[in-house]
Design a protein around this motif. Structure first.
Motif, PDB file in Angstrom:
ATOM      1  N   THR A 171       0.883  -1.070  -0.023  1.00  0.00           N
ATOM      2  CA  THR A 171      -0.005   0.235   0.067  1.00  0.00           C
ATOM      3  C   THR A 171       1.009   1.376  -0.062  1.00  0.00           C
ATOM      4  O   THR A 171       1.632   1.347   0.905  1.00  0.00           O
ATOM      5  N   TYR A 172       0.599   2.240  -0.983  1.00  0.00           N
ATOM      6  CA  TYR A 172       1.469   3.152  -1.009  1.00  0.00           C
ATOM      7  C   TYR A 172       0.745   4.472  -1.408  1.00  0.00           C
ATOM      8  O   TYR A 172      -0.345   4.567  -2.054  1.00  0.00           O
ATOM      9  N   CYS A 173       1.501   5.686  -1.273  1.00  0.00           N
ATOM     10  CA  CYS A 173       0.846   6.998  -1.724  1.00  0.00           C
ATOM     11  C   CYS A 173       2.244   7.334  -2.627  1.00  0.00           C
ATOM     12  O   CYS A 173       3.129   7.341  -2.322  1.00  0.00           O
ATOM     13  N   PHE A 174       1.808   7.872  -3.757  1.00  0.00           N
ATOM     14  CA  PHE A 174       2.643   8.712  -4.416  1.00  0.00           C
ATOM     15  C   PHE A 174       1.989  10.217  -5.076  1.00  0.00           C
ATOM     16  O   PHE A 174       0.984  10.269  -5.347  1.00  0.00           O
ATOM     17  N   GLN A 175       2.887  10.937  -5.407  1.00  0.00           N
ATOM     18  CA  GLN A 175       2.687  12.094  -6.051  1.00  0.00           C
ATOM     19  C   GLN A 175       2.464  11.568  -7.696  1.00  0.00           C
ATOM     20  O   GLN A 175       3.539  10.787  -8.362  1.00  0.00           O
ATOM     21  N   SER A 176       1.513  11.913  -8.251  1.00  0.00           N
ATOM     22  CA  SER A 176       1.183  11.346  -9.489  1.00  0.00           C
ATOM     23  C   SER A 176       1.960  11.391 -10.603  1.00  0.00           C
ATOM     24  O   SER A 176       2.525  10.496 -11.169  1.00  0.00           O
ATOM     25  N   SER A 177       2.415  12.654 -10.917  1.00  0.00           N
ATOM     26  CA  SER A 177       3.501  13.048 -12.189  1.00  0.00           C
ATOM     27  C   SER A 177       4.830  12.271 -11.959  1.00  0.00           C
ATOM     28  O   SER A 177       5.238  11.696 -12.538  1.00  0.00           O
ATOM     29  N   VAL A 178       5.483  12.158 -10.473  1.00  0.00           N
ATOM     30  CA  VAL A 178       6.549  11.467 -10.363  1.00  0.00           C
ATOM     31  C   VAL A 178       6.393   9.980 -10.490  1.00  0.00           C
ATOM     32  O   VAL A 178       7.416   9.236 -11.193  1.00  0.00           O
ATOM     33  N   LEU A 179       5.136   9.484 -10.043  1.00  0.00           N
ATOM     34  CA  LEU A 179       4.794   8.050 -10.391  1.00  0.00           C
ATOM     35  C   LEU A 179       4.816   7.652 -11.881  1.00  0.00           C
ATOM     36  O   LEU A 179       5.392   6.878 -12.205  1.00  0.00           O
ATOM     37  N   LYS A 180       4.261   8.719 -12.517  1.00  0.00           N
ATOM     38  CA  LYS A 180       4.141   8.135 -14.079  1.00  0.00           C
ATOM     39  C   LYS A 180       5.570   8.163 -14.778  1.00  0.00           C
ATOM     40  O   LYS A 180       5.602   7.268 -15.434  1.00  0.00           O
ATOM     41  N   ALA A 181       6.354   9.074 -14.246  1.00  0.00           N
ATOM     42  CA  ALA A 181       7.448   9.160 -15.078  1.00  0.00           C
ATOM     43  C   ALA A 181       8.387   7.783 -14.655  1.00  0.00           C
ATOM     44  O   ALA A 181       9.001   7.274 -15.425  1.00  0.00           O
ATOM     45  N   ALA A 182       8.374   7.381 -13.309  1.00  0.00           N
ATOM     46  CA  ALA A 182       9.261   6.298 -12.882  1.00  0.00           C
ATOM     47  C   ALA A 182       8.682   4.995 -13.682  1.00  0.00           C
ATOM     48  O   ALA A 182       9.513   4.132 -13.878  1.00  0.00           O
ATOM     49  N   LEU A 183       7.299   5.036 -13.637  1.00  0.00           N
ATOM     50  CA  LEU A 183       6.809   3.765 -14.341  1.00  0.00           C
ATOM     51  C   LEU A 183       7.223   3.512 -15.473  1.00  0.00           C
ATOM     52  O   LEU A 183       7.290   2.162 -15.865  1.00  0.00           O
ATOM     53  N   GLN A 184       7.474   4.468 -16.381  1.00  0.00           N
ATOM     54  CA  GLN A 184       8.086   4.246 -17.609  1.00  0.00           C
ATOM     55  C   GLN A 184       9.393   3.504 -17.703  1.00  0.00           C
ATOM     56  O   GLN A 184       9.751   2.906 -18.710  1.00  0.00           O
ATOM     57  N   LYS A 185      10.089   3.729 -16.598  1.00  0.00           N
ATOM     58  CA  LYS A 185      11.257   3.133 -16.652  1.00  0.00           C
ATOM     59  C   LYS A 185      11.639   1.647 -16.299  1.00  0.00           C
ATOM     60  O   LYS A 185      12.697   1.159 -15.871  1.00  0.00           O
ATOM     61  N   ILE A 186      10.362   1.120 -15.338  1.00  0.00           N
ATOM     62  CA  ILE A 186      10.854  -0.057 -14.935  1.00  0.00           C
ATOM     63  C   ILE A 186      11.146  -1.339 -15.805  1.00  0.00           C
ATOM     64  O   ILE A 186      10.319  -1.259 -17.070  1.00  0.00           O
ATOM     65  N   THR A 187      11.564  -2.298 -15.601  1.00  0.00           N
ATOM     66  CA  THR A 187      11.944  -3.461 -16.416  1.00  0.00           C
ATOM     67  C   THR A 187      11.907  -4.855 -15.732  1.00  0.00           C
ATOM     68  O   THR A 187      11.776  -4.814 -14.533  1.00  0.00           O
ATOM     69  N   PRO A 188      11.563  -5.792 -16.510  1.00  0.00           N
ATOM     70  CA  PRO A 188      11.080  -7.130 -15.600  1.00  0.00           C
ATOM     71  C   PRO A 188      12.307  -7.957 -15.573  1.00  0.00           C
ATOM     72  O   PRO A 188      12.417  -9.163 -15.687  1.00  0.00           O
ATOM     73  N   GLN A 189      13.403  -7.347 -15.198  1.00  0.00           N
ATOM     74  CA  GLN A 189      14.767  -8.017 -14.772  1.00  0.00           C
ATOM     75  C   GLN A 189      14.907  -8.357 -13.454  1.00  0.00           C
ATOM     76  O   GLN A 189      15.324  -7.988 -12.406  1.00  0.00           O
ATOM     77  N   ASN A 190      14.119  -9.536 -12.902  1.00  0.00           N
ATOM     78  CA  ASN A 190      14.238 -10.283 -11.865  1.00  0.00           C
ATOM     79  C   ASN A 190      13.818 -11.577 -11.858  1.00  0.00           C
ATOM     80  O   ASN A 190      13.553 -12.085 -13.051  1.00  0.00           O
ATOM     81  N   VAL A 191      13.781 -12.368 -10.874  1.00  0.00           N
ATOM     82  CA  VAL A 191      13.558 -13.762 -10.688  1.00  0.00           C
ATOM     83  C   VAL A 191      12.340 -14.175 -11.437  1.00  0.00           C
ATOM     84  O   VAL A 191      12.128 -15.239 -12.152  1.00  0.00           O
ATOM     85  N   GLN A 192      11.316 -13.465 -11.104  1.00  0.00           N
ATOM     86  CA  GLN A 192      10.053 -13.919 -11.643  1.00  0.00           C
ATOM     87  C   GLN A 192       9.527 -13.291 -13.089  1.00  0.00           C
ATOM     88  O   GLN A 192       8.710 -13.356 -13.432  1.00  0.00           O
ATOM     89  N   GLY A 193      10.627 -12.456 -13.651  1.00  0.00           N
ATOM     90  CA  GLY A 193      10.344 -11.784 -14.833  1.00  0.00           C
ATOM     91  C   GLY A 193       9.056 -10.933 -15.087  1.00  0.00           C
ATOM     92  O   GLY A 193       8.531 -10.924 -15.915  1.00  0.00           O
ATOM     93  N   GLU A 194       8.954 -10.459 -14.055  1.00  0.00           N
ATOM     94  CA  GLU A 194       7.637  -9.293 -13.951  1.00  0.00           C
ATOM     95  C   GLU A 194       8.122  -7.957 -13.587  1.00  0.00           C
ATOM     96  O   GLU A 194       9.194  -7.506 -13.130  1.00  0.00           O
ATOM     97  N   TYR A 195       7.028  -6.994 -14.007  1.00  0.00           N
ATOM     98  CA  TYR A 195       7.318  -5.751 -14.034  1.00  0.00           C
ATOM     99  C   TYR A 195       7.048  -5.244 -12.525  1.00  0.00           C
ATOM    100  O   TYR A 195       5.872  -5.443 -12.147  1.00  0.00           O
ATOM    101  N   TYR A 196       7.880  -5.211 -11.463  1.00  0.00           N
ATOM    102  CA  TYR A 196       7.734  -5.080 -10.070  1.00  0.00           C
ATOM    103  C   TYR A 196       7.298  -3.631  -9.866  1.00  0.00           C
ATOM    104  O   TYR A 196       8.033  -2.630 -10.329  1.00  0.00           O
ATOM    105  N   LEU A 197       6.151  -3.315  -9.333  1.00  0.00           N
ATOM    106  CA  LEU A 197       5.994  -1.965  -8.821  1.00  0.00           C
ATOM    107  C   LEU A 197       6.912  -1.436  -8.039  1.00  0.00           C
ATOM    108  O   LEU A 197       7.352  -0.397  -8.038  1.00  0.00           O
ATOM    109  N   THR A 198       7.412  -2.445  -7.076  1.00  0.00           N
ATOM    110  CA  THR A 198       8.496  -2.149  -5.854  1.00  0.00           C
ATOM    111  C   THR A 198       9.864  -1.554  -6.750  1.00  0.00           C
ATOM    112  O   THR A 198      10.537  -0.831  -6.031  1.00  0.00           O
TER     113      THR A 198
END
Ligand code: UD1
Ligand code: CA
Length: 453
Positions: A171-198
């Motif tokens: 459960t999280y709170c975000f400033q909307s514009s900051v969140l939107k920009a950061a979401l564009q940059k995440i990649t699925p490079q992890n054990v599960q091959g998923e896009y982690y919100l974290t």
């Protein structure tokens, strides 16, 4: 204060539930998991609610109809990917509260605290965390000298990190514009091959953004439901909370651990719940009612001072001071007016029983209307079904019905009439009449002696 948009993530398969039903539609205390989360969001007064659906989307969307904007995540590629689907709906200036549809125990108070904390601190993001004695399966909060340094998933964590007890509640709170920009940059490079919100946090940290954590006092609030063992554990915690809530509101519960009150039920003060009683669905119980022992009430309204003992009541309206049971079964569409008495082994369906009337023993009353002060003798049956259709039985005020009567519907009995015991009534009876339908009694004197000869 900036506008707040809530996003509920509810598209996941819920693989660990091993179920055909989408995880968030599994019920807890009478309500789907997602319903519990939505309730909280509504109580916070958040106007805009977006729900991300995917697996079993039809069921979830149908349940949420009119209460949330539905956004479809076609493929479930992880929590980060889920949140990306909401981006077109997020206004730049707003605060975004992100919740999981599988976290039904979070309290409104904690969520309000999280929102306030986030807004007052001016952070770009705030993570709600909790200390778990057994943190297995959760993402762990990484910190250096109390400063937030990221979140590592169980599956990606090294043994040292797995020892961390502070977990991410999701459960999280975000400033909307900051969140939107950061979401564009995440990649699925992890054990599960998923896009982690974290992974958003790593990106924000690299930008030097301010990230806060708020730790809940009650770790049970953070329980995420991933399998049916957790579902049962969470339900037990919730039932316990509900019992305590109503007791503090003036309800007596005798042997509380044997009494279960669903989340949407409402109880007035001075209600008494006796052991082994289940108050289910959207039931409402008014002041001074005594329910139980051994009673199940589902989606019903129980009037002031009524008493219901060892019975099952479903979608019924029970009038003030009505007495029901033991061992009555009141089915949908039953309406008991004030002071009605329903006794043992009586079944009533889709029928109105007028004020002061009594059906004390061994009867079936279906599709009927009984007037006021009617007395129904033991063993009376309304024969409402001819194998194809159902028909009504109408009985006027002040009628007295002898024991073991059959009313072959459709049939109407005028007010003030008397029906002789053992009658099978197939024709209407006018008011104030006596109707008897049975053959005359024969007496054959000295019958035994005659046989002996
Ligand atoms: C997540 C967090 C973890 C946290 C935990 C708290 C991530 C990567 N991990 O893990 O740090 O401790 O929640 O309970 O976020 N969902 C979608 N679409 C998807 C995948 C998931 O909508 O593609 C939804 C699920 O329906 C669920 C929620 O997101 O309601 C969380 O997903 P889940 O798979 O249960 O995440 P966790 O493994 O529990
Ligand atoms: Ca989860």
């Amino acid at each position: 204060m900036s506008q707040c948009t809530a996003v509920i993530l509810a598209a996941g398969k819920g693989t660990r539930m091993k179920s055909e039903l989408p995880k968030v539609m599994h019920r807890m205390a009478g309500q789907p998991l997602i319903g519990h989360v939505l309730d909280k969001v509504q109580k916070l007064g958040i106007e805009e609610v977006l729900t991300i659906v995917g697996h079993g989307r039809e069921l979830v969307a149908e349940y949420l109809a009119g209460q949330s904007t539905i956004i479809v995540q076609e493929e479930q590629l992880g929590t980060g990917h889920a949140l990306m689907q909401a981006v077109p709906y997020l206004k730049d200036e707003s605060t975004v509260l992100v919740l999981s549809g599988d976290q039904p125990l979070l309290s409104v108070e904690t969520l309000r605290l999280l929102l306030d904390w986030h807004r007052n601190s001016g952070a770009a993001a705030t993570v709600l965390s909790a200390i778990m004695a057994n943190p297995f399966g959760y993402g762990r909060i990484l910190k250096e000298k109390d400063l937030f340094k990221g979140i590592i998933e169980e599956k990606d964590a090294d043994p040292k990190q797995k020892e961390i007890k502070e977990i991410n509640t999701g459960t999280y709170c975000f400033q909307s514009s900051v969140l939107k920009a950061a979401l564009q940059k995440i990649t699925p490079q992890n054990v599960q091959g998923e896009y982690y919100l974290t992974d958003v946090f790593e990106i924000l940290l690299a930008q030097g953004a301010k990230i806060e954590t708020l730790c809940t006092e009650d770790s049970s609030e953070a329980l995420g439901i991933n399998n049916r063992v957790q579902l049962a554990e969470a339900e037990e915690i919730l039932y316990d909370r509900i019992r305590k809530h109503w007791m503090m509101e003036g309800v007596t519960i005798v042997n509380p651990s044997s009494v279960f009150v669903d989340a949407q039920a409402v109880l007035a003060k001075d209600v008494i719940l006796l052991p082994f009683t289940f108050i289910k669905g959207k039931t409402r119980i008014e002041e001074g009612a005594v329910i139980g022992p051994g009673t199940t009430i589902i989606d019903s309204h129980c009037g002031k001072g009524c008493q219901i003992e060892n019975s099952v009541v479903r979608e019924a309206i029970i009038g003030e001071r009505a007495m029901v049971g033991p061992f009555a079964y009141l089915r949908p569409g039953t309406v008991l007016e004030k002071g009605v008495k329903i006794g043992d082994f009586v079944e009533i369906k889709n029928s109105v029983v007028g004020e002061g009337s009594k059906v004390p023993h061994l009867s079936y009353i279906g599709d009927s209307r009984l007037g006021k002060n009617v007395n129904i003798g033991a063993g009376t049956i309304t024969c409402n079904y001819d194998g194809q259709n159902k028909y009504p039985t109408i009985i006027g005020d002040n009628c007295f019905v002898g024991s073991n009567t059959n009313f072959v519907a459709p049939v109407k009995i005028g007010a003030g009439s008397v029906i002789g015991a053992g009658s099978t009534i197939t024709k209407d009876v006018p008011p104030k009449a006596l109707a008897v339908e049975r053959s005359q009694q024969k007496i054959i004197e000295n019958w035994q002696k005659a046989k002996d000869k």
